[in-house]
Design an enzyme around this catalytic site. Structure first.
Site, PDB file in Angstrom:
ATOM      1  N   CYS A  98      28.195  15.939  44.481  1.00 32.14           N
ATOM      2  CA  CYS A  98      29.511  16.381  43.493  1.00 32.14           C
ATOM      3  C   CYS A  98      30.469  17.305  44.293  1.00 32.14           C
ATOM      4  CB  CYS A  98      28.867  16.787  42.358  1.00 32.14           C
ATOM      5  SG  CYS A  98      28.291  15.592  41.113  1.00 32.14           S
TER       6      CYS A  98
HETATM    7  C1  UDX Z   1      27.492  10.354  39.178  1.00 28.39           C
HETATM    8  C2  UDX Z   1      28.865  10.111  38.514  1.00 28.39           C
HETATM    9  O1  UDX Z   1      28.989   9.137  37.690  1.00 28.39           O
HETATM   10  C3  UDX Z   1      29.870  10.167  39.455  1.00 28.39           C
HETATM   11  O2  UDX Z   1      31.202   9.832  39.057  1.00 28.39           O
HETATM   12  C4  UDX Z   1      29.810  11.956  39.764  1.00 28.39           C
HETATM   13  O3  UDX Z   1      30.908  12.253  40.515  1.00 28.39           O
HETATM   14  C5  UDX Z   1      28.427  12.111  40.179  1.00 28.39           C
HETATM   15  O4  UDX Z   1      27.418  11.528  39.482  1.00 28.39           O
HETATM   16  P1  UDX Z   1      25.526   9.213  40.060  1.00 28.39           P
HETATM   17  O5  UDX Z   1      24.787   9.091  38.978  1.00 28.39           O
HETATM   18  O6  UDX Z   1      25.076  10.429  41.305  1.00 28.39           O
HETATM   19  O7  UDX Z   1      27.011   9.440  40.004  1.00 28.39           O
HETATM   20  O8  UDX Z   1      25.627   7.820  40.855  1.00 28.39           O
HETATM   21  P2  UDX Z   1      24.502   6.925  41.485  1.00 28.39           P
HETATM   22  O9  UDX Z   1      23.261   7.742  41.486  1.00 28.39           O
HETATM   23  O10 UDX Z   1      25.013   6.369  42.912  1.00 28.39           O
HETATM   24  O11 UDX Z   1      24.369   5.800  40.612  1.00 28.39           O
HETATM   25  C6  UDX Z   1      25.403   4.832  40.223  1.00 28.39           C
HETATM   26  C7  UDX Z   1      24.828   3.577  39.660  1.00 28.39           C
HETATM   27  O12 UDX Z   1      25.834   2.898  39.039  1.00 28.39           O
HETATM   28  C8  UDX Z   1      23.855   2.803  40.852  1.00 28.39           C
HETATM   29  O13 UDX Z   1      22.611   2.396  40.175  1.00 28.39           O
HETATM   30  C9  UDX Z   1      24.610   1.436  41.067  1.00 28.39           C
HETATM   31  O14 UDX Z   1      24.017   0.438  41.226  1.00 28.39           O
HETATM   32  C10 UDX Z   1      25.274   1.405  39.600  1.00 28.39           C
HETATM   33  N1  UDX Z   1      26.574   0.545  39.440  1.00 28.39           N
HETATM   34  C11 UDX Z   1      27.481   0.550  40.566  1.00 28.39           C
HETATM   35  C12 UDX Z   1      26.634  -0.662  38.530  1.00 28.39           C
HETATM   36  O15 UDX Z   1      25.862  -0.645  37.750  1.00 28.39           O
HETATM   37  N2  UDX Z   1      27.801  -1.163  38.546  1.00 28.39           N
HETATM   38  C13 UDX Z   1      28.789  -1.149  39.403  1.00 28.39           C
HETATM   39  O16 UDX Z   1      29.869  -1.929  39.464  1.00 28.39           O
HETATM   40  C14 UDX Z   1      28.817   0.017  40.421  1.00 28.39           C
HETATM   41  C1  UDX Z   2      26.259  20.396  41.414  1.00 30.32           C
HETATM   42  C2  UDX Z   2      26.777  21.170  40.131  1.00 30.32           C
HETATM   43  O1  UDX Z   2      26.127  22.246  40.125  1.00 30.32           O
HETATM   44  C3  UDX Z   2      26.519  20.525  38.912  1.00 30.32           C
HETATM   45  O2  UDX Z   2      27.052  21.351  37.726  1.00 30.32           O
HETATM   46  C4  UDX Z   2      27.488  19.259  38.836  1.00 30.32           C
HETATM   47  O3  UDX Z   2      27.290  18.481  37.592  1.00 30.32           O
HETATM   48  C5  UDX Z   2      27.000  18.339  40.095  1.00 30.32           C
HETATM   49  O4  UDX Z   2      27.005  19.004  41.457  1.00 30.32           O
HETATM   50  P1  UDX Z   2      24.056  19.477  42.470  1.00 30.32           P
HETATM   51  O5  UDX Z   2      24.913  18.650  43.387  1.00 30.32           O
HETATM   52  O6  UDX Z   2      22.632  18.847  41.959  1.00 30.32           O
HETATM   53  O7  UDX Z   2      25.057  20.102  41.155  1.00 30.32           O
HETATM   54  O8  UDX Z   2      23.781  20.635  43.217  1.00 30.32           O
HETATM   55  P2  UDX Z   2      23.762  22.548  43.372  1.00 30.32           P
HETATM   56  O9  UDX Z   2      22.483  22.912  42.721  1.00 30.32           O
HETATM   57  O10 UDX Z   2      24.968  22.813  42.678  1.00 30.32           O
HETATM   58  O11 UDX Z   2      23.857  22.901  45.049  1.00 30.32           O
HETATM   59  C6  UDX Z   2      24.986  22.008  45.643  1.00 30.32           C
HETATM   60  C7  UDX Z   2      25.091  22.400  46.875  1.00 30.32           C
HETATM   61  O12 UDX Z   2      25.250  23.880  47.059  1.00 30.32           O
HETATM   62  C8  UDX Z   2      23.710  22.448  47.871  1.00 30.32           C
HETATM   63  O13 UDX Z   2      23.757  22.075  48.723  1.00 30.32           O
HETATM   64  C9  UDX Z   2      22.867  23.743  47.629  1.00 30.32           C
HETATM   65  O14 UDX Z   2      22.309  23.996  48.700  1.00 30.32           O
HETATM   66  C10 UDX Z   2      24.415  24.725  47.856  1.00 30.32           C
HETATM   67  N1  UDX Z   2      24.275  25.966  47.192  1.00 30.32           N
HETATM   68  C11 UDX Z   2      24.149  26.164  45.921  1.00 30.32           C
HETATM   69  C12 UDX Z   2      24.366  27.149  48.040  1.00 30.32           C
HETATM   70  O15 UDX Z   2      24.706  26.956  49.316  1.00 30.32           O
HETATM   71  N2  UDX Z   2      24.277  28.386  47.481  1.00 30.32           N
HETATM   72  C13 UDX Z   2      24.359  28.599  46.186  1.00 30.32           C
HETATM   73  O16 UDX Z   2      24.364  29.791  45.790  1.00 30.32           O
HETATM   74  C14 UDX Z   2      24.051  27.263  45.417  1.00 30.32           C
END
Ligand code: UDX
Ligand code: UDX
Length: 440
Positions: free
Chosen positions: A266
């Site tokens: 993200c």
């Molecule tokens: C989510 C959010 O939806 C994304 O926009 C956000 O920025 C990050 O978190 P995430 O849940 O991490 O994405 O995605 P991922 O773990 O890659 O899963 C997406 C799933 O959708 C996969 O299982 C993929 O196979 C499925 N998919 C993809 C479908 O079922 N239909 C499609 O057309 C494309």
């Molecule tokens: C993030 C947001 O926290 C969450 O709210 C959103 O919905 C999805 O993206 P996540 O991707 O699970 O969640 O990771 P996060 O725990 O936020 O860490 C992101 C990155 O920042 C990691 O690489 C982590 O190591 C780094 N990080 C985090 C730092 O370097 N320093 C910090 O103090 C916190």
């Protein structure tokens, strides 16, 4: 209530399990057959133990199922959550092709199905995507009108990997962005058992809240990294500085940990996408540019520390510990391990990589480097090690493991270890933002 979740990834499965736990009947739809088989067997396709435990229970008692049949699943549901991924294109823009395809499929399914249902966009999309791109697809494909026969909402998630279930059941806030009041009321009612402040907005505002929140988190990390880099050069330990800075309630303690930069599915992508959107709007977005630049350069902080120790890195063997984007998860999306290892290889370093869980995923990104099967194996005959991800087990590394190294030098890229303890176990400690007083 019957709920359909499209995209059984992190967000989709956390959403599905949350609604299942609230007593709804959930069907998770995905295009990946293997994923569907895993879910049907109560297995998660990624490492998130507490979520997996609840998934298994729900599958067993029939409250959550997996299906490849989008038409049937949508037709039977009152809410359809769109949770497919929206990754970055090389330009930085988000790639919404999968989301558009999913919308077309949902629209087709609705064409032949009676009754009012609400489509909820959970995938992260830049402001204006839902009303200008997704809404027409849903209306054209279904022959129905949004606001009358179909509800449309944007409902961003804020969950962190590693605490997906807890963050879903006890969210910091709920954002219900809606096209119209009926859609908004329906989604707010669905969330009503969860006690959290709820923000009811229009579609674009909800889309923007997600980007604004993630940009701020990213800004805090890049700020902490910049302060830490300065502290190191000033002979100051940034940990003390940032701990005191974070005590100010206007600043806050969280997300001030310096490291090798932020990765994951993200933060990097959302900063890139918002910056790209700003460019389209002819707005320069200086802060987003700086956040990203600091983050891009931060893995090189480990290289610069190594250079201060060894001068020439050529021919050294360096163990990289932790390959996931943070400790506790097996996700390698945008992990800083890639730029770190790429820089090391460019300096003709021999890299030996290790991760407790994420190794098989990381091998797909960098198939040709050497991998170790244990921490000890990685450290054996190494000239230095760099901790890239904050896996709790790395805290246990002590004299027995360090003694295997040719040169016990630790570069703590996540400020995980206690410098005094490392030095007491016979290794030299260097850390991001860890300046040793050079004051005479
Ligand atoms: C989510 C959010 O939806 C994304 O926009 C956000 O920025 C990050 O978190 P995430 O849940 O991490 O994405 O995605 P991922 O773990 O890659 O899963 C997406 C799933 O959708 C996969 O299982 C993929 O196979 C499925 N998919 C993809 C479908 O079922 N239909 C499609 O057309 C494309
Ligand atoms: C993030 C947001 O926290 C969450 O709210 C959103 O919905 C999805 O993206 P996540 O991707 O699970 O969640 O990771 P996060 O725990 O936020 O860490 C992101 C990155 O920042 C990691 O690489 C982590 O190591 C780094 N990080 C985090 C730092 O370097 N320093 C910090 O103090 C916190």
């Amino acid at each position: 209530m019957r709920i359909c979740v499209i995209g059984a990834g992190y967000v989709g499965l956390a959403t599905g399990v949350m609604f299942g736990k609230l007593g709804h009947e959930v069907v998770c739809v995905d295009i990946d057959g293997r994923r569907l088989r895993d879910i049907s067997a109560g297995r998660l396709p990624f490492y998130e133990p507490p979520l997996e435990k609840e998934l298994r229970k729900l599958v067993k008692n029939g409250m959550l199922s997996a299906s490849g049949d989008i038409k049937k699943s949508v037709a039977r549901s009152k809410f359809v959550f769109l949770c497919v991924q929206t990754p970055s294109l090389s330009s930085g823009k988000i790639d919404i092709r999968a989301l558009k395809t999913a919308c077309r499929d949902v629209a087709r399914a609705m064409a032949g199905a009676d009754g009012y249902r609400v489509i909820v966009v959970k995938s992260t999309v830049v402001p204006s995507t839902t009303d200008t791109v997704l809404k027409p697809i849903l209306e054209d494909g279904s022959g129905k009108s949004i606001g009358r026969e179909i509800g449309l909402c944007v409902n961003p998630e804020f969950l962190q990997e590693g605490s997906a279930l807890k963050d879903s059941m006890e969210p910091s806030r709920i954002v219900v962005g809606a096209h119209d009041k009926r859609s908004s009321d329906a989604l707010a009612r669905l969330y009503s058992p969860i006690k959290s402040s709820t923000f009811r907005t229009d579609l674009r505002t909800a889309e923007m809240i997600k980007y604004a929140a993630n940009s701020f988190l990213a800004a805090k990390i890049s700020y902490a990294n910049e302060m830490a880099n300065l502290c190191l050069r000033l002979g100051i330990d940034s940990e003390q500085v940032l701990a005191a800075v974070g005590e100010d309630p206007r600043i806050g303690k969280l997300f001030l940990k310096p490291g090798l930069g932020f990765g994951g599915s993200c933060l990097p992508k959302d900063v890139r996408a918002l910056k790209q959107k700003a460019r389209e709007l002819d707005y320069p977005a200086h802060l987003l540019t700086a956040i990203q630049r600091i983050n891009d350069e931060q893995p090189d902080e480990a290289i610069s520390i190594l250079k201060s120790v060894f001068k020439d890195l050529k021919g050294l063997r360096i163990a990289v510990l932790g390959l996931s984007f943070k400790g506790g998860v097996d996700d390698v999306r945008d992990t800083r391990a890639v730029p770190l290892i790429t820089s090391l290889l460019a300096k003709n370093v021999e890299v030996v990589a290790y991760d407790p869980i994420a190794m098989s995923r990381f091998i797909e990104l960098m198939p040709t480097i050497r991998y170790a099967s244990t921490v000890e194996d990685a450290l054996t005959q190494a000239d230095a090690c760099v901790i890239q991800a904050d896996w709790p087990e790395f805290r246990e590394i002590g004299r027995a493991q360090f003694s295997k190294m040719r040169n016990p030098v630790v570069i703590d890229g996540r400020r995980l270890l206690d410098p005094g303890e490392v030095e007491a176990s016979g290794a030299k400690y260097f850390g991001v933002g860890y300046g040793r007083a050079r004051r005479e």
